[in-house]
Design an enzyme around this catalytic site. Structure first.
Site, PDB file in Angstrom:
ATOM      1  N   TYR A   1     -32.637 -59.879   9.954  1.00  0.00           N
ATOM      2  CA  TYR A   1     -31.304 -60.483  10.057  1.00  0.00           C
ATOM      3  C   TYR A   1     -30.265 -59.645   9.317  1.00  0.00           C
ATOM      4  O   TYR A   1     -29.209 -59.301   9.863  1.00  0.00           O
ATOM      5  CB  TYR A   1     -31.290 -61.913   9.501  1.00  0.00           C
TER       6      TYR A   1
ATOM      7  N   GLU B   1     -23.875 -60.408   2.728  1.00  0.00           N
ATOM      8  CA  GLU B   1     -24.992 -60.938   3.501  1.00  0.00           C
ATOM      9  C   GLU B   1     -26.151 -61.343   2.599  1.00  0.00           C
ATOM     10  O   GLU B   1     -26.818 -62.348   2.840  1.00  0.00           O
ATOM     11  CB  GLU B   1     -25.450 -59.919   4.544  1.00  0.00           C
TER      12      GLU B   1
ATOM     13  N   ASP C   1     -28.443 -65.890  12.669  1.00  0.00           N
ATOM     14  CA  ASP C   1     -28.640 -66.694  11.468  1.00  0.00           C
ATOM     15  C   ASP C   1     -28.948 -68.121  11.922  1.00  0.00           C
ATOM     16  O   ASP C   1     -29.158 -68.380  13.104  1.00  0.00           O
ATOM     17  CB  ASP C   1     -27.414 -66.630  10.556  1.00  0.00           C
TER      18      ASP C   1
END
Length: 302
Positions: free
Chosen positions: A135, A53, A153
């Site tokens: 996020y 990520e 996202d």
């Protein structure tokens, strides 16, 4: 006069309330045989999910595929990453850009290791890690721990705005994303949204006709795109060529090969004709901890 509670008003404005079940069924049926086979999707190890990520922030999947496996082999655990000097992590980050992310990941590994190797599995604990924002924290919760949270996202933000037919605030987008997650299927659901946005509901040329959720979409490619300016959707990014980011990247890349004289910084950044700008960019790298200076020489930290 009937009083409408704030929660009821919010639900009334939520374009996904009535269509949730059919929309979920349509997208999951589409995604099952079509999900992209990506290495970070073959693990639930929170460290490897976090690495992916962080790498995927502002970097495309093809470039991350080139570096992810090697990085994880070199730093398979937070402890292995924490034990390495920061410069080694930056060196392993070669080709991914935005090198501060490497420092953040190294600092997060040190924080986890200092806590006895216990990886946080709640939102507050994840948000306390260096460089981890809302996020990334939700991505780790959904994709490593399979908690029922939505992950917004840029692809998902675009999808939500188009499905709802209007721009969404950050709170509205997150509320809609959380509301849409089918109980117990957060991992598959979020991956399905990522892939739908990456391959069908794209930014410039959305393929509305074959879209599996077209009948639940309020936009369907007609009129102004509600995703423009909506929460979570990436805005236009300034060109890389000639930017300060390019100068920063050039200097860090040069230092991956070893220390260099501080006086050579303008040349290494291709800014010999603009010494003040070179000094300013070098100052930013020193403040960020990406570069250290000692006895007139520049090097990577550690």
């Amino acid at each position: 006069m009937t009083t409408v509670e704030p929660e009821q008003a919010a639900a009334a404005r939520d374009p996904f309330v009535d269509a949730t079940g059919p929309l979920q069924e349509a997208l999951l049926a589409w995604a099952g045989p079509r999900l992209r086979d990506l290495p970070w999707r073959r693990t639930r190890d929170p460290w490897r999910v976090l690495v992916a990520e962080v790498m995927l922030q502002q970097t495309g999947v093809p470039r991350v595929l080139e570096r992810y496996r090697g990085f994880c082999e070199r730093f398979p655990t937070p402890a292995a990453c924490a034990a390495a000097p920061a410069g080694a992590v930056i060196e392993a980050w070669r080709g991914l850009g935005y090198n501060r992310r490497a420092l953040h990941l190294h600092a997060a590994a040190r924080r986890i290791t200092a806590a006895g190797g216990c990886f946080p599995d709640d939102l507050d604990g994840l948000l306390a890690l260096p460089g981890v924002g809302p996020y990334t924290a939700r991505a780790v919760l959904a994709l490593a721990f399979e908690r029922d949270v939505g992950v917004v996202d840029t692809n998902v933000g675009r999808l939500l705005a188009r499905l709802g037919g209007r721009r969404l605030t950050r709170a509205e987008a997150q509320r809609a994303a959380d509301h849409l997650v089918p109980a117990g299927q957060a991992w598959l659901w979020n991956q399905a949204l990522f892939d739908l946005g990456a391959t069908v509901c794209t930014r410039r040329a959305p393929a509305c006709a074959p879209c599996p959720v077209q009948q639940h979409c309020a936009w369907r490619g007609e009129g102004a795109d509600p995703a423009d300016g909506s929460a979570g959707v990436s805005a236009f990014q300034a060109p890389f060529e000639g930017s300060d980011r390019q100068g920063r990247g050039r200097l860090v890349e040069a230092l991956r090969s070893g220390p260099q004289p501080a006086s050579a910084a303008p040349r290494l950044m291709a800014l010999e004709d603009d010494p003040p700008r070179a000094r300013r960019i070098l100052g930013s790298l020193l403040r960020d901890g990406l570069v250290v200076e000692h006895d007139g020489a520049l090097r990577l930290p550690g």
